[in-house]
Design a protein around this motif. Structure first.
Motif, short mmCIF file in Angstrom:
data_model
loop_
_atom_site.label_atom_id
_atom_site.label_comp_id
_atom_site.label_asym_id
_atom_site.label_seq_id
_atom_site.Cartn_x
_atom_site.Cartn_y
_atom_site.Cartn_z
N GLU A 342 31.19 27.04 -1.93
CA GLU A 342 31.60 27.17 -0.87
C GLU A 342 32.25 26.59 0.11
OE1 GLU A 342 27.72 29.71 -0.39
OE2 GLU A 342 29.36 31.70 -1.43
N LEU A 343 32.01 26.07 0.48
CA LEU A 343 33.43 24.97 1.93
C LEU A 343 34.41 24.78 1.06
CD1 LEU A 343 29.94 23.20 4.17
CD2 LEU A 343 31.86 25.30 4.41
N ARG A 462 35.35 20.32 4.52
CA ARG A 462 35.80 21.81 4.11
C ARG A 462 37.62 21.13 3.59
NH1 ARG A 462 34.93 23.54 9.59
NH2 ARG A 462 33.20 24.79 9.42
N ILE A 463 37.44 23.07 2.65
CA ILE A 463 38.56 22.96 2.36
C ILE A 463 39.14 24.61 2.48
CG2 ILE A 463 40.41 23.40 0.72
CD1 ILE A 463 37.96 20.75 -0.69
N TYR A 464 40.44 24.64 3.53
CA TYR A 464 40.92 25.64 3.59
C TYR A 464 42.19 26.07 3.29
CZ TYR A 464 42.06 24.92 8.21
OH TYR A 464 42.34 23.98 9.43
N GLN B 166 20.83 29.35 2.94
CA GLN B 166 22.47 29.03 2.82
C GLN B 166 23.32 29.35 3.86
OE1 GLN B 166 23.28 33.29 1.36
NE2 GLN B 166 24.32 31.93 -0.61
N GLU B 168 26.04 26.73 4.54
CA GLU B 168 27.47 25.88 4.68
C GLU B 168 28.02 27.17 4.45
OE1 GLU B 168 27.96 23.61 0.86
OE2 GLU B 168 27.53 21.85 2.20
N ALA B 169 27.91 28.37 3.25
CA ALA B 169 28.65 29.28 3.50
C ALA B 169 27.48 30.87 3.94
CB ALA B 169 29.26 29.73 2.42
N ARG B 171 25.90 33.84 4.48
CA ARG B 171 26.53 35.34 4.58
C ARG B 171 24.84 36.64 4.98
NH1 ARG B 171 29.73 33.45 2.85
NH2 ARG B 171 30.60 33.69 1.58
N ARG B 186 36.50 36.71 4.89
CA ARG B 186 36.48 35.54 4.41
C ARG B 186 36.25 34.22 4.47
NH1 ARG B 186 35.42 34.30 -1.86
NH2 ARG B 186 34.69 32.44 -0.85
N SER B 188 37.58 30.55 7.19
CA SER B 188 37.02 29.10 6.35
C SER B 188 36.12 28.20 7.93
CB SER B 188 37.89 28.42 6.66
OG SER B 188 39.01 28.36 7.48
N MET B 189 35.87 29.04 8.88
CA MET B 189 35.01 28.28 9.92
C MET B 189 34.07 28.85 10.95
SD MET B 189 37.36 25.90 10.90
CE MET B 189 38.96 25.08 10.67
N THR B 191 31.15 27.99 9.85
CA THR B 191 30.09 27.35 10.99
C THR B 191 30.36 25.66 11.79
OG1 THR B 191 30.05 26.44 8.84
CG2 THR B 191 28.17 28.39 8.81
N GLU B 192 31.64 26.01 11.85
CA GLU B 192 32.30 25.62 12.64
C GLU B 192 31.06 25.22 14.33
OE1 GLU B 192 34.30 23.56 11.89
OE2 GLU B 192 35.22 22.10 13.43
N ARG B 212 41.19 26.20 16.83
CA ARG B 212 40.65 26.34 15.09
C ARG B 212 40.16 27.30 14.84
NH1 ARG B 212 40.15 22.09 11.86
NH2 ARG B 212 37.62 22.27 11.92
#
Lengths: 665, 290
Positions: A342-343, A462-464, B166, B168-169, B171, B186, B188-189, B191-192, B212
């Motif tokens: 998912e990351l 991470r990939i986005y 969970q 990493e991603a 919910r 949805r 990408s950040m 959990t940054e 970011r």
């Protein structure tokens, strides 16, 4: 008076460090019935064995005790030694001084006292031992190979070439497995199809191989030499005996948009289909879930157009049972799907693909005809980032193991990409590069030095997606975790090899073991790598752990050699450790009352009914009888018998009680 | 009324007062009595855990011990850092008996009881309410509202402390937001790191991280961001004018504030005026768009 010999092994320092072995031997000498006792550094070595053989003859020993490691380790070894010196092997007993004494204790004097008690108990036991003779059971000279990938094909061919009939079971409609999906193979870059398909054809046409594709193992009964396997032949809805593989049906099927499993979802197939043009057998099956006829009752075009009237919507699953002597399990592996990551762009971005998907992109028979085009828009990717160890070597996410094949196939992927897309840039993000194997490191160096693949020691974090590209963020692990950022058109994940999702069910059907990750367990990691702990069942290929093609083929041939070795015997000798219903003279005949609680408890269906009749054929009573061929010597029946009418040879009540009583002193 | 231990920590008594206000308002509607641990002290998240390992555990253990004495089994620590310290302490005290003895010595006995109290974070507390409970209070469904759920570091990590599956991603927050009728984007950040660890030593790191996170939330089409950590909030709200100067403001709300908005609680009750990036008119405009 018995004359028992006692041999105390130091096992190097394993026993000797904690247990005073000379003292144990000296104490043994004082036990009544012991004629000879000695200690030795390595009793299992040839000089150690020679010492035992000489003592048996010199002192005319009537029983033998070896105080050493677990009987699982060397009971067989020492029983052979006894037999070689003319002593019935079942008069030899192992006293476990290692696993049950020296390894679990630290105090030397206490451990030595315990070792002496163990020996005393073994002496009492062996005095009750009686000579036993091995049981001969007949053998079915026929093998079952489960799995029609390269492991199963190789094993089946080798067994069949040895003159033994093989049933080759495959759950897909065609042979080939994962290898059929691959484009080129490392380290020689020869085309996978070119080396595999001839072997598939060979297997299909071999007079000793019976192919059962689109079929699955339903249940297994019996034991080594005499397995009864029940196979489910899944409904294909096509009568393969009539089908000629002409292709009319799959060309005309209106359901054309189904994601093709063989193409890893990158290509489409019809509802009636063959997985690939090279399929063996080249005959279609109907995928019921997607077929219009099954879904709506309308259509049936394939049936109308089939020139041989082979399509049959009424077909049902068929079950049949076959007798085989041995089984080879070659069920292979799967890889983590990208949805797991998912990351990495949510796990569902079209341009983040798995290694297997890249194989299909690079394959001349694949959905793009071998051109590297990214799935989202069909463009040629100018920059490709390959992410190694995706899901492997990450204890935090559940897999600590290395998938073994990825370093090599990633080098191959990057190389193929550079060959096909001139001017394209290939980056490999790796923890390290592992290339043990003949010609493997040379292959990897070629990717770096000749084909200009850029290896970066880093972990992709991470990939986005951003502006039509994919941003790959990584930690530069050579530079204190400094942030790396790459912009890629396509990302290929070297996703972890994982066990088949239903491997546990299969293992339970077969009664074989598997490890915490789900890989099937070999009997010994070094010395018995293709055997399982269940006699007569062998392993081949990646079901046992991630493996590349050369290793898989090697192990498959090894499994075949084991099968041929086993089946080369006239019959099977089995340990006579079996249960026995006690008999006595008339008029009692037996204390067995015929309640058959034992039959209900027996896991092996080894209890039969025996009718006792007088000389005129008049029935007197019905009692239980143990079928020695089926009995595995587990002793369950002994413990449930209410009248104590069953005893277990080799573990009789007398033996066990004497051993316990001797311990008590 | 269910009683639940409450450890506000320094932030919720100061800079993150609106988190405290909105949490109390939400808890009241959920018929939960927040019982503040009597005489609580710092959780040890400040300099303590970097300077003196034992002192850090003593501070956390003190709170746990006081909670235990007050008869509380569970303590809600809404601040992610407090939660992390308390949860780490519980786990370490259970596992490491010599540490437990040392800590007990410093605190005056009762070592075995220290680890009996369980610290939970906001997400664990909220997801414990069965389906329908959060939903039934909704008077202003957040239909069409696009929310970026931001977790930062310590709500979920490290998983051996938080027990999160969970990581990493995640919910969890998304599920709660969905129960209010809003749509979690949805992105990408989630959990940054917000850079809080550098907020005093190297502001450029904080600004880069803020940029970011802000950029990713915007790119994903979020109307606003929700979170459950005062440090994250101050970095993403207070510094937004620096890392996103002249750009469209992205309101940053505590999850409890968003819940309160959906439940029609007043701006005063939710402390909405305390933000640097104003919640209105963005919030109403976004709802109207949706």
């Amino acid at each position: 008076m018995s004359k028992i010999g006692v041999f105390i092994c130091h096992c190097g320092e394993n026993i000797g460090k904690t247990v005073d072995c000379p003292a144990v031997a000296a104490a043994a000498r004082r036990i009544p019935g012991v004629a000879y006792a000695v200690d030795y550094r390595y009793t299992c070595s040839e000089p150690g064995q020679a010492q035992i053989r000489a003592a048996i003859k010199q002192y005319s020993l009537t029983g033998l005790i070896v105080g050493a490691c677990s009987p699982r380790m060397h009971e067989r070894t020492f029983r052979k030694v006894a037999a070689a010196a003319g002593l019935n092997p079942y008069l030899c007993e192992i006293a476990n001084l290692r696993e049950q004494c020296s390894w679990v204790h630290a105090d030397r004097s206490a451990a030595t006292a315990k070792a002496i008690a163990i020996i005393r108990s073994a002496v009492a036991r062996v005095q009750c031992n009686t000579p036993l003779l091995p049981i001969h059971v007949p053998l079915t000279r026929r093998a079952l190979v489960i799995g029609g990938g390269i492991a199963g094909i190789q094993a089946a061919l080798d067994i069949a070439d040895g003159g033994v009939e093989v049933i080759l079971l495959e759950r897909a409609s065609s042979l080939g497995g994962h290898m059929a999906q691959l484009s080129e193979t490392f380290p020689t870059l020869d085309c996978s199809q070119c080396i595999l398909t001839p072997r598939m054809v060979e297997a299909a046409s071999h007079p000793k191989i019976r192919l059962e594709t689109y079929s699955e193992l339903e249940r297994v009964d019996g034991y080594v030499g005499n397995f009864q396997v029940t196979i489910r032949r899944k409904a294909r809805y096509v009568d393969w005996s009539k089908c000629t593989g002409c292709g009319t049906c799959w060309q005309k099927c209106p359901q054309k948009k189904i994601a093709a499993e063989f193409e890893e979802g990158l290509g489409r197939r019809t509802a009636i289909s063959i997985p690939s043009p090279q399929a063996v057998p080249n005959k279609p099956v109907i995928d019921r879930a997607n077929c219009l006829k099954f879904k709506t009752g309308k259509c049936g075009i394939c049936q109308k157009l089939c020139p041989t009237q082979a399509v049959n919507f009424e077909q049902k699953d068929e079950f049949f049972t076959e007798a085989v002597g041995t089984i080879v399990v070659a069920t292979g592996f799967q890889t983590l799907g990208k949805e797991y990551f998912e990351l990495y762009a949510g796990g569902d971005h079209p341009d983040v693909i798995t290694g297997l998907q890249f194989e299909r992109l690079a394959s001349a028979s694949g959905p793009t005809g071998g051109e590297i085009r990214r799935p989202s828009d069909g463009q040629e990717p100018r920059t490709v980032v390959f992410v190694q160890c995706a899901g492997s070597r990450e204890p935090a996410t559940g897999r600590a193991y290395c998938s073994k094949i990825c370093c090599m196939y990633t080098a191959k992927h990057a190389m193929l990409y550079r060959h096909k897309v001139h001017g394209g840039r290939a980056f490999v993000l790796c923890m390290d590069v592992r290339t043990p194997g003949k010609g493997y490191d040379e292959f990897y160096r070629r990717a770096v030095e000749q084909d200009g693949v850029n290896y970066l020691r880093s972990r992709a974090a991470r990939i986005y997606p951003e502006n039509g590209q994919l941003v790959v963020e990584a930690a530069d692990t050579l530079n204190g975790g400094e942030r790396l950022e790459l912009r890629a058109d396509l990302v290929v994940l070297a996703s972890a090899a994982i066990p088949q999702s239903d491997v546990r069910t299969l293992a339970q059907k077969l009664g074989i073991g598997y490890d915490a990750d789900g890989w099937l367990s070999e009997a010994h990691p070094k010395l018995r790598p293709v055997e399982t702990n269940t006699a007569g069942i062998f392993l081949a290929g990646a079901a046992q752990g991630p493996k590349d093609i050369p290793d898989t083929v090697g192990q498959a041939s090894a499994a075949a050699a084991k099968v041929l070795g086993l089946l080369s015997n006239q019959d099977l000798q089995r340990d006579p450790i079996v249960a026995r219903v006690r008999r006595m003279p008339p008029p009692e005949y037996s204390t067995c009352l015929g309640c058959f609680a034992c039959a209900a408890a027996c896991p092996y269906q080894a209890i039969e009914k025996e009718e006792i009749k007088d000389r005129h054929g008049e029935w007197i009573k019905t009692i239980a009888r143990v079928n020695a061929g089926l009995c595995q010597g587990c002793g369950t029946c002994v413990s449930v018998c209410r009248s104590k009418s069953i005893d277990l040879d080799g573990f009789t009540d007398d033996q066990m009680c004497s051993a316990l009583e001797a311990l008590g002193g | 009324m269910t009683a639940l231990g409450y450890y506000p920590g320094c932030s919720l008594s100061g800079a993150a007062r609106e988190y405290d206000l909105s949490l109390r308002a939400v808890a009241a509607r959920l018929e939960t009595e927040l019982r503040e641990i009597p005489d609580w002290v710092c959780c040890g998240a400040t300099s303590a855990h970097a300077i003196d390992h034992n002192a850090a555990f003593c501070l956390a253990a003190d709170a746990l011990l006081k909670a235990h004495r007050a008869g509380l089994q569970q303590v809600l620590a809404p601040c992610a850092m407090c939660f992390s310290r308390l949860a780490t302490a519980t786990q370490e005290l259970r596992r490491n008996s010599s540490l437990a003895r040392q800590v007990a010595l410093s605190l005056g006995g009762e070592a075995p009881r220290l680890a009996q109290v369980q610290a939970i974070n906001l997400l664990t507390w909220l997801e414990g309410f069965p389906a329908g409970v959060l939903e039934k209070h909704v008077v202003r469904p957040l239909k069409g509202l696009k929310v970026a759920c931001y977790y930062g570091c310590l709500l979920l990590r490290p998983p051996r402390v938080t027990g999160a599956v969970q990581v990493e991603a995640p919910r969890k927050m998304e599920a709660i937001v969905a129960r209010l009728g809003a749509q979690a984007v949805r992105w990408s950040m989630a959990t940054e790191c917000c850079g809080a660890g550098f907020s005093l030593t190297d502001k450029t790191v904080v600004l880069r991280q803020g940029r970011r996170i802000y950029g990713a939330a915007r790119a994903a089409g979020a109307d606003l961001m929700v979170l459950a950590c005062p440090m994250c909030h101050s970095n993403l709200d207070m510094r937004q004018s620096e890392f996103a100067a002249g750009e469209a403001p992205l309101p940053v709300l505590y999850l409890t504030q968003l819940i309160g908005l959906a439940w029609g609680l007043s701006r005063e009750e939710l402390g909405l005026r305390g933000h640097f990036v104003p919640v209105e008119p963005e919030f109403s405009a976004a709802l109207a768009r949706g």
